[in-house]
Design an enzyme around this catalytic site. Structure first.
Site, mmCIF file in Angstrom:
data_model
loop_
_atom_site.group_PDB
_atom_site.id
_atom_site.type_symbol
_atom_site.label_atom_id
_atom_site.label_comp_id
_atom_site.label_asym_id
_atom_site.label_seq_id
_atom_site.Cartn_x
_atom_site.Cartn_y
_atom_site.Cartn_z
ATOM 1 N N HIS A 20 0.806 -1.224 0.000
ATOM 2 C CA HIS A 20 0.000 0.000 0.000
ATOM 3 C C HIS A 20 0.831 1.263 0.000
ATOM 4 O O HIS A 20 0.395 2.288 -0.510
ATOM 5 C CB HIS A 20 -1.049 -0.057 1.104
ATOM 6 C CG HIS A 20 -2.124 -1.016 0.733
ATOM 7 N ND1 HIS A 20 -2.097 -2.337 1.103
ATOM 8 C CD2 HIS A 20 -3.186 -0.876 -0.095
ATOM 9 C CE1 HIS A 20 -3.124 -2.952 0.555
ATOM 10 N NE2 HIS A 20 -3.793 -2.093 -0.174
ATOM 11 N N GLU A 80 -11.604 -10.886 -4.652
ATOM 12 C CA GLU A 80 -10.145 -10.863 -4.532
ATOM 13 C C GLU A 80 -9.637 -12.084 -3.766
ATOM 14 O O GLU A 80 -8.449 -12.250 -3.570
ATOM 15 C CB GLU A 80 -9.666 -9.559 -3.888
ATOM 16 C CG GLU A 80 -10.386 -9.171 -2.613
ATOM 17 C CD GLU A 80 -9.963 -7.799 -2.070
ATOM 18 O OE1 GLU A 80 -8.971 -7.227 -2.538
ATOM 19 O OE2 GLU A 80 -10.646 -7.318 -1.138
ATOM 20 N N ASP A 139 -4.824 -8.474 -4.519
ATOM 21 C CA ASP A 139 -4.965 -9.595 -3.587
ATOM 22 C C ASP A 139 -5.245 -10.893 -4.314
ATOM 23 O O ASP A 139 -4.719 -11.943 -3.948
ATOM 24 C CB ASP A 139 -6.092 -9.316 -2.592
ATOM 25 C CG ASP A 139 -5.601 -8.423 -1.467
ATOM 26 O OD1 ASP A 139 -4.519 -8.703 -0.932
ATOM 27 O OD2 ASP A 139 -6.282 -7.437 -1.152
ATOM 28 N N ARG A 155 2.183 -10.436 -1.267
ATOM 29 C CA ARG A 155 2.445 -9.290 -2.134
ATOM 30 C C ARG A 155 3.516 -8.343 -1.598
ATOM 31 O O ARG A 155 3.952 -7.430 -2.284
ATOM 32 C CB ARG A 155 1.127 -8.541 -2.424
ATOM 33 C CG ARG A 155 0.482 -7.894 -1.226
ATOM 34 C CD ARG A 155 -0.984 -7.560 -1.502
ATOM 35 N NE ARG A 155 -1.201 -6.167 -1.812
ATOM 36 C CZ ARG A 155 -2.395 -5.582 -1.831
ATOM 37 N NH1 ARG A 155 -3.497 -6.290 -1.616
ATOM 38 N NH2 ARG A 155 -2.518 -4.311 -2.108
ATOM 39 N N CYS A 170 -10.247 -3.111 -10.105
ATOM 40 C CA CYS A 170 -9.681 -1.973 -9.365
ATOM 41 C C CYS A 170 -8.281 -2.240 -8.832
ATOM 42 O O CYS A 170 -7.716 -1.412 -8.147
ATOM 43 C CB CYS A 170 -10.627 -1.545 -8.244
ATOM 44 S SG CYS A 170 -10.841 -2.789 -6.977
HETATM 45 C C1 PEP Z 1 -6.801 -5.234 -4.595
HETATM 46 O O1 PEP Z 1 -6.562 -6.108 -3.768
HETATM 47 O O2 PEP Z 1 -6.582 -5.345 -5.817
HETATM 48 C C2 PEP Z 1 -7.361 -3.947 -4.161
HETATM 49 C C3 PEP Z 1 -7.772 -3.049 -5.009
HETATM 50 O O3 PEP Z 1 -7.388 -3.706 -2.829
HETATM 51 P P1 PEP Z 1 -6.103 -3.349 -1.948
HETATM 52 O O4 PEP Z 1 -4.935 -3.096 -2.861
HETATM 53 O O5 PEP Z 1 -6.470 -2.126 -1.166
HETATM 54 O O6 PEP Z 1 -5.931 -4.549 -1.103
HETATM 55 MG MG MG Z 2 -7.415 -5.982 -1.823
#
Ligand code: PEP
Ligand code: MG
Length: 586
Positions: free
Chosen positions: A198, A439, A463, A473, A510
């Site tokens: 993140h 996810e 995810d 990740r 997303c």
């Molecule tokens: C994802 O997992 O692709 C997502 C958009 O959520 P985050 O990156 O906040 O876990």
């Molecule tokens: Mg996610």
């Protein structure tokens, strides 16, 4: 390794956020606090306690300064946490326990302070009472500050760094990133971490170049070193030569030229050459990101990561604080939709809450799992979102849904919050759309069941890839296995989109791959109705989408799904992109 001052040294890592930065290294050693442990003479007890007193004075001044700054910008309510820190710092029982420990063990005061603090931490951690449990993070924070002052170590405050800094750190948490002064930070690099952590996602949205997974950059680079950081190729050059700087200058000019070409399509409709509309939406973390999103003329917000608000407030903000932020985003978005995702705490987003700090945290007490066990926190957020839905085109979605029971339980809580609001005569959108993120692989497999209970789906590929491939990740050691082009990943994404389309509900993507032009074309061909991406990736993605024909993108999907390796797939994607846009630098 020691290095001659002027020799050029190249360190390699994982390219995380594009861009090139040339500036001064600032090595941030937050996680490397080693508490010294040595014997002292009987006569030294008093001077040790004097050192403690001096460190308390310094720490008090530091905490008070932060408190005042937060009170000024966010109000007294948000500053209250620092009052709690001052109480821990001044706690007379703790200080006298440290004094007896120094006297009895005849050990240095930082060692004794750390011992006593750790005892308090385990005591409070074992409490049933949630309020007392939460004191653990206060004690940890205060102990860290105080030990830094006692040990005399320079602690970098990321909110107050010199201009033109490139931060080099073992790791950078999302809350470090939230604290950074972006006007002075040119880039950052970390020893650990992966492309979809993140902190990296935040860096990308702020257009801060970053390289991660460098293993030992903090050992090779010293604060004050002149360095060049290349976020495209994932390298850092210490003491770059004039020749190298010239070469990078030329590359920067080429990149600028491309950026100008891509920017030319920002105001154009988002559709393929043969007229198929694809909504391009923004991933945001709060109202502060809306200016950039609007400047890119995005079609709304496809993912509002609400953790940003929690991180900035270092805890669980009140309903009013959340409501104000949701309304600000909804209003900025006008009639375009804003999809607010409920709290995805856990994983690398711990917001200082020890309850979600655990081994294997991505597989643990995270997101909807945390919310369903902490109904108070969940309901507060749902109330704030529902109230905001009276002020704009607001939708909501749940993260980390693993099956239909979880989705149903979340919806039950939502219904109970709606009932409360109705009883209190508080307005909200009765027809608010509710979506599920897909996810977790189990949700992907039962996508037909999930789709029956949802108004839309949103694929979180960050995810989904980590769970499907069993690749953390954040872990740089296995980062080479984190492969969006793996046939298993692409087949799964296709199956989710097909599942949504069969149920006649829209499917958006997303995760970070939505913002990668080569994948964007493929996702459009697979039938995604919208892509939600970091605003800074919009121009290139929109430019490409406007150059492709839907038929050709669908053929690309057929070819890719027949491919038996990700290398072959990447070749197909690259040729497709090149054929679609040609050589723009000619
Ligand atoms: C994802 O997992 O692709 C997502 C958009 O959520 P985050 O990156 O906040 O876990
Ligand atoms: Mg996610």
């Amino acid at each position: 390794m020691s290095k001659p001052v002027s020799k050029e040294i190249i360190l390699e890592g994982i390219p995380a956020s594009p861009g090139v930065a040339h500036g001064t290294a600032l090595v941030y050693l937050q996680n490397q606090l080693e508490v010294p442990n040595f014997d002292i003479a009987e006569t030294a007890v008093e001077s040790e306690m004097e050192r403690l007193e001096q460190a308390i004075i310094e720490t008090r001044a530091e905490i008070t300064a932060v408190r005042n700054k937060v009170a000024e910008s966010l109000g007294d309510g948000e500053a209250a946490i620092f009052d709690a820190h001052l109480m821990v710092l001044e706690d007379s029982a703790l200080i006298s326990e440290v004094a007896s420990e120094v006297r009895n063990l005849q050990k240095n005061v930082e060692h004794c302070y750390n011992n006593v603090a750790q005892r308090y931490i385990s005591f409070f951690s074992s409490m049933e009472d949630e309020y007392l449990k939460e004191r653990v993070s206060d004690i940890r924070d205060v102990t860290r500050r105080l030990l830094h002052n006692l040990i005399g170590m320079q602690k970098v405050n990321l909110g107050d760094i010199p201009s033109d800094s490139i931060v080099i750190s073992e790791d950078i948490t999302p809350s470090d990133t939230a604290d950074m002064d972006r006007s002075k930070l040119l880039g950052f690099a970390t020893d650990v971490g992966g492309k979809t952590s993140h902190s990296v996602i935040m860096a990308r949205s702020l257009r801060i170049p970053a390289v991660v997974g460098m293993h030992d950059a903090t050992k090779h680079i010293k604060s004050g070193d002149q360095i060049l950081l290349d976020g495209h190729d994932g390298i850092i050059v210490i003491n770059p030569t004039q020749e190298r700087l010239y070469k990078y200058g030329k590359l920067a000019t080429e990149r600028k030229k491309l950026d100008t070409i891509y920017a030319s399509s920002i105001a154009e409709p988002s559709c393929t050459k043969d007229g198929v509309a694809i909504d391009l939406m923004a991933n945001v973390e709060g109202a502060q990101d809306m200016e950039q999103a609007l400047s890119m003329q995005l079609d709304g917000v496809g993912l509002f990561r609400t953790e940003g608000i929690f991180l900035r407030h270092h805890g669980y903000p009140s309903e009013e604080v959340q409501y104000d932020e949701y309304v600000a985003v909804a209003k900025a978005s006008g009639s375009n939709p804003v999809i607010i995702r409920t709290l995805d705490v856990g994983g690398d987003k711990t917001i200082g809450d020890q309850r979600v700090k655990e081994d294997n945290s991505f597989m643990g007490f995270r997101a909807i799992r945390f919310c369903l066990e902490n109904i108070g926190i969940f309901k507060t957020q749902l109330r704030a979102i529902l109230r905001a839905s009276a002020n704009g085109n607001v939708k909501l979605m749940y993260p980390m849904i693993s099956g239909v029971v979880e989705l149903r339980r979340a919806n039950e809580v939502l219904e109970s919050v709606k009932r409360e609001l109705r009883e209190q005569g508080i307005a909200f959108d009765e027809n608010i759309e509710v979506g599920a993120m897909v996810e977790v692989p189990s949700a992907a497999i039962v996508v037909d069941l999930i789709a029956e209970q949802a108004d839309f789906l949103s694929i979180g590929t960050n995810d989904l890839i980590q769970y499907l491939m069993a690749v953390d990740r954040l872990n740089d050691r296995v980062a080479h296995l984190y492969d969006p082009a793996h046939p298993a990943v692409l087949r799964t994404i296709k199956a989710i989109i097909d599942g949504g389309n069969q149920a006649k509900i829209p499917v958006s993507i997303c995760g970070e791959i939505a913002g990668e032009p080569m994948f964007a074309a493929l996702l459009v061909g697979m039938g995604a109705s919208s892509l939600s991406l970091t605003a800074s990736s919009l121009p290139e993605v929109k430019y490409l989408i406007r150059q492709i024909n839907m038929k050709a993108a669908q053929q690309l999907v057929v070819d890719v799904l027949e491919s038996n390796s990700s290398a072959k797939t990447m070749d197909l994607l690259e040729s497709f992109k090149n054929d679609s846009i040609g050589d723009l630098l000619k």
